[in-house]
Motif scaffolding. Structure first.
Motif, short mmCIF file in Angstrom:
data_model
loop_
_atom_site.label_atom_id
_atom_site.label_comp_id
_atom_site.label_asym_id
_atom_site.label_seq_id
_atom_site.Cartn_x
_atom_site.Cartn_y
_atom_site.Cartn_z
N ALA A 196 0.81 -1.23 0.00
CA ALA A 196 0.00 0.00 0.00
C ALA A 196 0.84 1.27 0.00
CB ALA A 196 -0.94 -0.01 1.20
N ALA A 197 2.03 1.23 0.60
CA ALA A 197 2.83 2.45 0.74
C ALA A 197 3.94 2.57 -0.30
CB ALA A 197 3.45 2.52 2.14
N VAL A 198 4.03 1.63 -1.22
CA VAL A 198 5.13 1.61 -2.19
C VAL A 198 4.63 2.09 -3.54
CG1 VAL A 198 6.77 0.13 -3.42
CG2 VAL A 198 6.36 -0.23 -0.98
N VAL A 199 5.43 2.97 -4.16
CA VAL A 199 5.11 3.46 -5.50
C VAL A 199 5.86 2.65 -6.55
CG1 VAL A 199 5.19 5.44 -7.06
CG2 VAL A 199 4.69 5.78 -4.63
N ASN A 200 7.17 2.56 -6.41
CA ASN A 200 8.00 1.84 -7.38
C ASN A 200 9.21 1.24 -6.70
OD1 ASN A 200 6.91 1.88 -10.10
ND2 ASN A 200 7.18 4.10 -10.06
N ILE A 201 9.83 0.26 -7.37
CA ILE A 201 11.06 -0.37 -6.91
C ILE A 201 12.13 -0.15 -7.98
CG2 ILE A 201 12.16 -2.51 -6.12
CD1 ILE A 201 9.93 -1.64 -4.31
N TYR A 202 13.31 0.31 -7.55
CA TYR A 202 14.39 0.60 -8.49
C TYR A 202 15.67 -0.14 -8.08
CZ TYR A 202 11.28 4.52 -9.60
OH TYR A 202 10.19 5.28 -9.95
N ASP A 203 16.57 -0.30 -9.07
CA ASP A 203 17.93 -0.80 -8.84
C ASP A 203 17.91 -2.10 -8.02
OD1 ASP A 203 20.67 -0.85 -9.06
OD2 ASP A 203 21.00 0.37 -7.27
N VAL A 204 17.18 -3.08 -8.49
CA VAL A 204 17.06 -4.35 -7.78
C VAL A 204 18.27 -5.23 -8.09
CG1 VAL A 204 15.66 -6.43 -7.48
CG2 VAL A 204 14.56 -4.22 -7.86
N ALA A 218 17.61 -3.14 -3.00
CA ALA A 218 16.75 -2.36 -3.89
C ALA A 218 16.53 -0.98 -3.29
CB ALA A 218 15.41 -3.06 -4.10
N GLU A 219 16.13 -0.04 -4.15
CA GLU A 219 15.70 1.29 -3.73
C GLU A 219 14.18 1.35 -3.84
OE1 GLU A 219 17.75 4.23 -5.96
OE2 GLU A 219 19.75 3.58 -5.32
N VAL A 220 13.54 1.82 -2.78
CA VAL A 220 12.09 1.80 -2.69
C VAL A 220 11.55 3.23 -2.67
CG1 VAL A 220 10.09 0.94 -1.42
CG2 VAL A 220 12.25 -0.33 -1.34
N GLN A 221 10.65 3.53 -3.59
CA GLN A 221 9.98 4.84 -3.60
C GLN A 221 8.65 4.70 -2.86
OE1 GLN A 221 9.04 6.38 -7.46
NE2 GLN A 221 8.28 8.34 -6.69
N GLU A 324 16.72 0.77 0.52
CA GLU A 324 17.01 2.21 0.69
C GLU A 324 15.83 3.01 0.16
OE1 GLU A 324 20.56 3.05 -1.43
OE2 GLU A 324 21.77 1.58 -0.34
N PRO A 325 15.36 3.99 0.94
CA PRO A 325 14.30 4.88 0.40
C PRO A 325 14.84 5.64 -0.81
CG PRO A 325 14.47 5.08 2.78
CD PRO A 325 15.66 4.28 2.35
N TRP A 326 14.02 5.69 -1.85
CA TRP A 326 14.46 6.34 -3.08
C TRP A 326 14.12 7.82 -3.07
CZ3 TRP A 326 11.77 8.61 -7.25
CH2 TRP A 326 12.54 8.80 -8.42
#
Length: 326
Positions: A196-204, A218-221, A324-326
């Motif tokens: 519910a609180a995640v927008v996108n996942i980057y650099d996995v 991963a970086e989490v937005q 890591e928060p993005w």
């Protein structure tokens, strides 16, 4: 594991396997292959009398085939169980021989346990080599020539060389730190983006360390509005039951919701009634409390995302997560 080796000694398994595969390739493959090619010329046109030297090798081949067959059967069962634990291959309610064979072949390509793969491959090639040896002996006896026997030896040695090269490639990939299968990484990303609180996942990035340890980075937005709404909606049905979000995360949301409700009245009434100096202090105090509250909420959302990952990677004994928060 220890201080000097925080991820344990799992690569030692692959180093040992690597050395055994090199030994297998040279002693069981390259040397017999060179010897067979040399003897092929000497065997041309030679006459082998029945019973000269065929009985003893035939007995050895038969015994070898029986022993290697038992090893194949044990490795087959082990690979089937590991394929189910590692979610490799298609699941079937009523597994038959064909579906199990598909699982085995999928595991030979994607499985993370090199030793099980090596046992099955080596034992399988042993059974096939024994069969080829028996055929070579039979042809030598029938044709009264040593050429078929030597040709069979060359073919057996070539198979050993090919198997050792394949196993060396697998162990080399494991030592380099291979990733999880692509389909599983994508499934993990999809699962996290459903949070519910995640927008996108980057650099996995994922890495297998041995057979029972995995690293996930991963970086989490995050969505700040969704985090705030989740805190404010504590006690309402839309947040969901505790077993969905985890007991620790639910307790954290309860605590954060209580603290947020303490500072909401000040936000609603404002600070306009105070003097300018006290107004600035009150605004700063409220801002500090609000920022601290949101920081804790973000940290707990991060922990909740970790919980989701650990639930999806529960077939590993050790799971190291770096978000890591993005």
């Amino acid at each position: 594991r220890d201080v000097a080796h925080p991820y344990g000694y799992a690569p030692l398994r692959y180093i040992t396997a690597d050395r055994s595969f090199v030994f297998l390739g040279f002693v069981g493959g390259v040397y017999p292959l060179a010897l067979g090619v040399k003897e092929l010329w000497d065997a041309m046109g030679s006459i082998i009398q029945p019973g000269d030297h065929l009985v003893a090798p035939a007995i050895v081949f038969v015994v070898s085939a029986v022993l290697e067959g038992a090893a194949v059967k044990a490795a087959y069962r082990e690979i089937i169980s590991q394929a189910e634990r590692e979610q490799i291959g298609t699941a079937s309610r009523t597994p038959d021989l064909l579906s199990n064979l598909r699982k085995v072949f999928c595991y030979l390509r994607e499985g993370r346990d090199v030793m099980s793969t090596a046992t099955f491959t080596e034992a399988g090639s042993g059974v096939l080599s024994s069969s080829i040896g028996l055929v070579g002996l039979g042809l030598s006896y029938h044709l009264q020539s040593g050429t078929p026997d030597v040709a069979a030896s060359i073919l057996m040695a070539s198979m050993v060389v090919a198997v050792s090269q394949r196993l060396l490639r697998n162990s080399g990939n494991a030592l380099l730190g291979q990733t999880l299968p692509r389909w599983r990484v994508q499934a993990l990303v999809d699962k996290l983006e459903d949070h519910a609180a995640v927008v996108n996942i980057y650099d996995v990035k994922t890495e297998l360390v041995g057979t029972d340890t995995v690293r996930f980075k991963a970086e989490v937005q995050f969505n700040p509005q969704a985090i705030t709404e989740r805190i404010l909606s504590i006690g309402q049905e839309e947040l969901g039951p505790k077993e969905v979000f985890g007991r620790d995360a639910q307790l954290a949301h309860d605590m954060l919701a209580s603290r947020l409700k303490e500072i909401l009245p000040q936000l609603e009434h404002g600070v306009h009634a105070l003097t300018s100096e006290k107004k600035a202090d009150a605004a700063a105090t409220w801002l500090y409390r609000n920022n601290g509250l949101f920081y804790e909420a973000l940290a707990w959302e991060l922990k909740d995302v970790e919980r989701v990952l650990r639930a999806e990677l529960q077939d590993f004994r050790n799971v190291h997560i770096d978000l890591e928060p993005w």
